[in-house]
Scaffold this motif. Structure first.
Motif, PDB file in Angstrom:
ATOM      1  N   GLY A 152       8.735  10.936  -2.250  1.00 29.02           N
ATOM      2  CA  GLY A 152       8.396   9.418  -1.952  1.00 29.02           C
ATOM      3  C   GLY A 152       7.215   9.347  -1.025  1.00 29.02           C
ATOM      4  N   ALA A 153       6.803  10.332  -0.487  1.00 34.31           N
ATOM      5  CA  ALA A 153       5.749  10.448   0.458  1.00 34.31           C
ATOM      6  C   ALA A 153       4.535  10.058  -0.285  1.00 34.31           C
ATOM      7  N   GLY A 154       4.286  10.014  -1.537  1.00 31.76           N
ATOM      8  CA  GLY A 154       3.316   9.583  -2.250  1.00 31.76           C
ATOM      9  C   GLY A 154       2.340  10.747  -3.084  1.00 31.76           C
ATOM     10  N   LYS A 155       2.983  11.807  -3.194  1.00 29.46           N
ATOM     11  CA  LYS A 155       2.429  12.928  -4.041  1.00 29.46           C
ATOM     12  C   LYS A 155       1.806  12.552  -5.345  1.00 29.46           C
ATOM     13  N   THR A 156       3.006  12.004  -5.974  1.00 26.08           N
ATOM     14  CA  THR A 156       2.635  11.857  -7.438  1.00 26.08           C
ATOM     15  C   THR A 156       1.802  10.651  -7.695  1.00 26.08           C
ATOM     16  N   THR A 157       1.743   9.676  -6.573  1.00 26.70           N
ATOM     17  CA  THR A 157       0.629   8.776  -6.744  1.00 26.70           C
ATOM     18  C   THR A 157      -0.590   9.283  -6.787  1.00 26.70           C
ATOM     19  N   ILE A 217       0.874  -1.172   0.118  1.00 27.55           N
ATOM     20  CA  ILE A 217      -0.027  -0.054   0.095  1.00 27.55           C
ATOM     21  C   ILE A 217       0.906   1.075   0.033  1.00 27.55           C
ATOM     22  N   ALA A 218       0.801   1.972  -1.232  1.00 27.45           N
ATOM     23  CA  ALA A 218       1.595   3.325  -1.086  1.00 27.45           C
ATOM     24  C   ALA A 218       0.885   4.404  -0.528  1.00 27.45           C
ATOM     25  N   VAL A 219      -0.142   4.534  -0.731  1.00 30.72           N
ATOM     26  CA  VAL A 219      -0.719   5.641  -0.091  1.00 30.72           C
ATOM     27  C   VAL A 219      -2.067   5.183   0.218  1.00 30.72           C
ATOM     28  N   ASP A 250       2.653  18.886 -10.811  1.00 30.54           N
ATOM     29  CA  ASP A 250       3.421  18.048  -9.981  1.00 30.54           C
ATOM     30  C   ASP A 250       4.813  18.826  -9.829  1.00 30.54           C
ATOM     31  N   GLU A 251       5.255  19.163  -8.662  1.00 35.75           N
ATOM     32  CA  GLU A 251       6.286  19.742  -8.436  1.00 35.75           C
ATOM     33  C   GLU A 251       6.638  20.836  -9.568  1.00 35.75           C
ATOM     34  N   PRO A 252       6.080  21.672  -9.714  1.00 33.67           N
ATOM     35  CA  PRO A 252       6.153  22.588 -10.922  1.00 33.67           C
ATOM     36  C   PRO A 252       7.247  23.620 -10.755  1.00 33.67           C
TER      37      PRO A 252
HETATM   38  P1  ATP Z   1       8.430  12.101  -5.479  1.00 34.07           P
HETATM   39  O1  ATP Z   1       8.327  13.635  -5.460  1.00 34.07           O
HETATM   40  O2  ATP Z   1       9.874  11.888  -5.168  1.00 34.07           O
HETATM   41  O3  ATP Z   1       7.673  11.718  -6.768  1.00 34.07           O
HETATM   42  P2  ATP Z   1       5.936  11.290  -4.180  1.00 34.07           P
HETATM   43  O4  ATP Z   1       5.764  12.148  -2.943  1.00 34.07           O
HETATM   44  O5  ATP Z   1       5.303  11.884  -5.556  1.00 34.07           O
HETATM   45  O6  ATP Z   1       7.797  11.782  -4.361  1.00 34.07           O
HETATM   46  P3  ATP Z   1       5.320   8.852  -5.202  1.00 34.07           P
HETATM   47  O7  ATP Z   1       6.244   8.899  -6.321  1.00 34.07           O
HETATM   48  O8  ATP Z   1       3.803   8.919  -5.062  1.00 34.07           O
HETATM   49  O9  ATP Z   1       5.816   9.869  -4.053  1.00 34.07           O
HETATM   50  O10 ATP Z   1       5.770   7.241  -4.339  1.00 34.07           O
HETATM   51  C1  ATP Z   1       5.083   6.854  -3.297  1.00 34.07           C
HETATM   52  C2  ATP Z   1       5.520   5.449  -2.606  1.00 34.07           C
HETATM   53  O11 ATP Z   1       5.178   4.474  -3.760  1.00 34.07           O
HETATM   54  C3  ATP Z   1       7.097   5.197  -2.784  1.00 34.07           C
HETATM   55  O12 ATP Z   1       7.336   4.349  -1.879  1.00 34.07           O
HETATM   56  C4  ATP Z   1       7.413   4.774  -4.323  1.00 34.07           C
HETATM   57  O13 ATP Z   1       8.580   3.895  -4.059  1.00 34.07           O
HETATM   58  C5  ATP Z   1       6.170   3.796  -4.427  1.00 34.07           C
HETATM   59  N1  ATP Z   1       5.983   3.764  -5.936  1.00 34.07           N
HETATM   60  C6  ATP Z   1       5.492   4.686  -6.887  1.00 34.07           C
HETATM   61  N2  ATP Z   1       5.361   4.310  -8.103  1.00 34.07           N
HETATM   62  C7  ATP Z   1       5.446   3.037  -7.997  1.00 34.07           C
HETATM   63  C8  ATP Z   1       5.448   1.930  -8.957  1.00 34.07           C
HETATM   64  N3  ATP Z   1       5.085   2.381 -10.333  1.00 34.07           N
HETATM   65  N4  ATP Z   1       5.550   0.650  -8.616  1.00 34.07           N
HETATM   66  C9  ATP Z   1       5.954   0.299  -7.375  1.00 34.07           C
HETATM   67  N5  ATP Z   1       6.261   1.256  -6.170  1.00 34.07           N
HETATM   68  C10 ATP Z   1       5.709   2.690  -6.634  1.00 34.07           C
END
Ligand code: ATP
Length: 238
Positions: free
Chosen positions: A42-47, A20-22, A162-164
């Protein structure tokens, strides 16, 4: 009077494989908001952002844009959204202007309206002279500017970035902040991620803080900033 939210996230969850990422993310973005989504890398923003804009699914919970569920009617919600990803991955063989025109066509922006807007945006972002060149010859920052222009040309109800500010020069960052404020003043909503507290404090009226895939706080910036239990979290966000 409360206005209908442009973006409504309810108990969102996303996993990658078994992990579970987020999870447990709920937030509301209203017309006129500049909403900062803040957390370390890596907090999960992009997700979450990728699920909002419909390039990936939702594993639990719901995301509504303009009152419409993004997973049941992605065609309708995508018409309301512009998305500026963290990496400006655009067609290298096109010219800047042909890319922007291509996006304007998809969103049905009338030709006279679009040419005025493009000229104005290009001037403000100082890329006018390069718009006829192939994107393959552009720097990272120039590609970002082209994506920004194409995202703004159809006046989205919801602009998601995303991080503009990463990779933009100071002049362009300054201009982008003004453009975001102007868009919000016209009644659209802006939602953007950042790992820098200062940017969010200067620009946003509301904020959500995410850490290790969990929401720590959300709401008006003053309330969230005033929460003393988050002081250590904020110290990470410099
Ligand atoms: P960043 O600014 O570095 O992108 P973020 O806050 O946007 O960071 P995410 O990219 O959303 O973070 O990642 C959240 C978590 O989900 C991380 O632990 C990442 O390793 C994991 N993750 C993201 N995308 C995938 C994927 N396609 N497959 C597996 N794990 C993923």
């Amino acid at each position: 009077a409360r206005r209908d939210p442009v973006l409504e996230v309810s108990d969102y969850m996303k996993r990658y494989g078994a992990k579970i990422a987020v999870s447990g993310i709920s937030l509301e973005v209203e017309p006129g908001d500049i909403y900062g989504f803040i957390g370390h890398n890596g907090a999960g923003k992009t997700t979450l952002i990728r699920s909002i804009v419909g390039v990936q699914g939702v594993d639990a919970g719901t995301i509504r844009v303009g009152g419409i569920d993004v997973t049941t009617d992605p065609v309708a919600t995508k018409r309301l959204i512009s998305y500026v990803p963290d990496n400006p991955d655009i067609y290298e063989y096109m010219t800047g202007i042909s890319y922007i025109t291509y996006v304007a066509d998809i969103f049905g922006v009338p030709v006279d309206v679009r040419s005025e807007r493009i000229a104005d945006l290009a001037k403000r972002l100082e890329i006018t002279d390069a718009l006829g060149d192939a994107i393959s010859s552009y720097s990272h920052g120039m590609k970002q500017k082209v994506v920004l222009i194409s995202a703004l040309v159809h006046e989205p109800k919801l602009l998601v970035l995303d991080e503009p500010f990463v990779g933009l020069d100071p002049e362009a960052s300054f201009e982008l902040k003004k453009l975001l404020r102007e868009l919000a003043e016209r009644g659209s909503a802006v939602f953007f991620s950042s790992h820098v507290l200062e940017v969010v404090e200067k620009l946003c009226n509301k904020v959500a803080v995410i850490r290790q895939g969990k929401l720590l706080a959300s709401g008006p910036i003053d309330e969230v900033r005033g929460n003393e239990s988050l002081e250590e979290v904020f110290m990470e966000l410099v």
